[in-house]
Scaffold this motif. Structure first.
Motif, mmCIF file in Angstrom:
data_model
loop_
_atom_site.group_PDB
_atom_site.id
_atom_site.type_symbol
_atom_site.label_atom_id
_atom_site.label_comp_id
_atom_site.label_asym_id
_atom_site.label_seq_id
_atom_site.Cartn_x
_atom_site.Cartn_y
_atom_site.Cartn_z
ATOM 1 N N ALA A 1 -12.608 -1.858 2.231
ATOM 2 C CA ALA A 1 -12.154 -0.741 1.421
ATOM 3 C C ALA A 1 -11.673 0.408 2.307
ATOM 4 N N ILE A 2 -12.380 0.638 3.411
ATOM 5 C CA ILE A 2 -11.988 1.732 4.301
ATOM 6 C C ILE A 2 -10.639 1.450 4.947
ATOM 7 N N VAL A 3 -10.425 0.226 5.387
ATOM 8 C CA VAL A 3 -9.150 -0.142 6.009
ATOM 9 C C VAL A 3 -8.011 0.000 5.002
ATOM 10 N N LEU A 4 -8.212 -0.477 3.786
ATOM 11 C CA LEU A 4 -7.169 -0.365 2.769
ATOM 12 C C LEU A 4 -6.923 1.094 2.383
ATOM 13 N N HIS A 5 -7.959 1.903 2.388
ATOM 14 C CA HIS A 5 -7.789 3.330 2.108
ATOM 15 C C HIS A 5 -6.925 3.975 3.195
ATOM 16 N N ILE A 6 -7.198 3.650 4.438
ATOM 17 C CA ILE A 6 -6.413 4.219 5.546
ATOM 18 C C ILE A 6 -4.960 3.767 5.436
ATOM 19 N N ILE A 7 -4.749 2.488 5.145
ATOM 20 C CA ILE A 7 -3.378 1.976 5.007
ATOM 21 C C ILE A 7 -2.653 2.680 3.865
ATOM 22 N N SER A 8 -3.312 2.794 2.715
ATOM 23 C CA SER A 8 -2.630 3.367 1.554
ATOM 24 C C SER A 8 -2.439 4.868 1.660
ATOM 25 N N ARG A 9 -3.308 5.533 2.386
ATOM 26 C CA ARG A 9 -3.262 6.988 2.438
ATOM 27 C C ARG A 9 -2.458 7.548 3.606
ATOM 28 N N TYR A 10 -2.493 6.857 4.761
ATOM 29 C CA TYR A 10 -1.958 7.456 5.983
ATOM 30 C C TYR A 10 -0.795 6.698 6.610
ATOM 31 N N THR A 11 -0.240 5.708 5.933
ATOM 32 C CA THR A 11 0.900 4.988 6.505
ATOM 33 C C THR A 11 2.099 5.076 5.567
ATOM 34 N N ALA A 12 3.259 4.870 6.141
ATOM 35 C CA ALA A 12 4.478 4.845 5.326
ATOM 36 C C ALA A 12 4.431 3.678 4.346
ATOM 37 N N PHE A 13 3.888 2.543 4.793
ATOM 38 C CA PHE A 13 3.769 1.388 3.910
ATOM 39 C C PHE A 13 2.960 1.740 2.659
ATOM 40 N N GLY A 14 1.879 2.464 2.815
ATOM 41 C CA GLY A 14 1.062 2.875 1.674
ATOM 42 C C GLY A 14 1.841 3.757 0.713
ATOM 43 N N ARG A 15 2.612 4.694 1.248
ATOM 44 C CA ARG A 15 3.436 5.559 0.398
ATOM 45 C C ARG A 15 4.508 4.743 -0.317
ATOM 46 N N TYR A 16 5.071 3.748 0.378
ATOM 47 C CA TYR A 16 6.074 2.893 -0.248
ATOM 48 C C TYR A 16 5.473 2.088 -1.395
ATOM 49 N N VAL A 17 4.250 1.615 -1.209
ATOM 50 C CA VAL A 17 3.590 0.836 -2.269
ATOM 51 C C VAL A 17 3.397 1.709 -3.508
#
Length: 155
Positions: free
Chosen positions: A1-17
């Motif tokens: 959950a922590i890794v997915l939170h970091i991906i979704s919150r702090y990466t461009a890929f997360g913003r794109y999703v």
């Protein structure tokens, strides 16, 4: 959950999703390759399902491939909705979904503790919770919409 939170919150890929989930057409018009984002999301979900399958096999000791995940799809959808993910997309977070999982598990434990051991009681409580939270989301969204139109007309 922590890794997915970091991906979704702090990466461009997360913003794109989130953008694709919110409005696919607008995202495509803004220059984001929607098809590539979707492929990456599906690949990421494939990896997550593989890890979950390995954990399930380790927990049970064997796996019946025909009906291994039967019924889990309703729990997954209910957990996401209870955690605040909108059905329309673009809104939600990992920790909210984790809260939804814990809430749903707690309610199911209460139903079991009440000696309502028939499987359909679990489905009834899950369905009732889904209806309640979807209704709650509708009320909150309509109140937000009214608040925005009130602000726009007063300016």
């Amino acid at each position: 959950a922590i890794v997915l939170h970091i991906i979704s919150r702090y990466t461009a890929f997360g913003r794109y999703v989130y953008a694709v989930g919110s409005n696919e057409r607008t995202t495509r018009l803004s220059g984001i390759n929607v098809d590539r984002v979707k492929r990456r999301v599906y690949a990421l979900m494939g990896v997550i399902v593989a890890v979950a399958s390995i954990v399930q096999i380790a927990r049970i000791g064997s796996m019946d491939y025909a009906s291994a995940g039967s019924g889990y799809e309703m729990d997954a959808i209910a957990s996401a909705i209870i955690g605040g993910t909108l059905l329309s997309g673009g809104v939600g977070n990992i920790f909210g979904t984790l809260f939804g999982v814990l809430t749903l598990a707690t309610i199911k434990a209460i139903v079991t503790a009440a000696r309502l051991n028939d499987p359909w009681w679990q489905s009834i409580t899950t369905g009732a919770m889904l209806c309640f939270f979807i209704l709650l989301q509708s009320v909150v969204l309509s109140m937000r919409g009214k608040r925005k139109t009130t602000r726009a007309t007063t300016k």
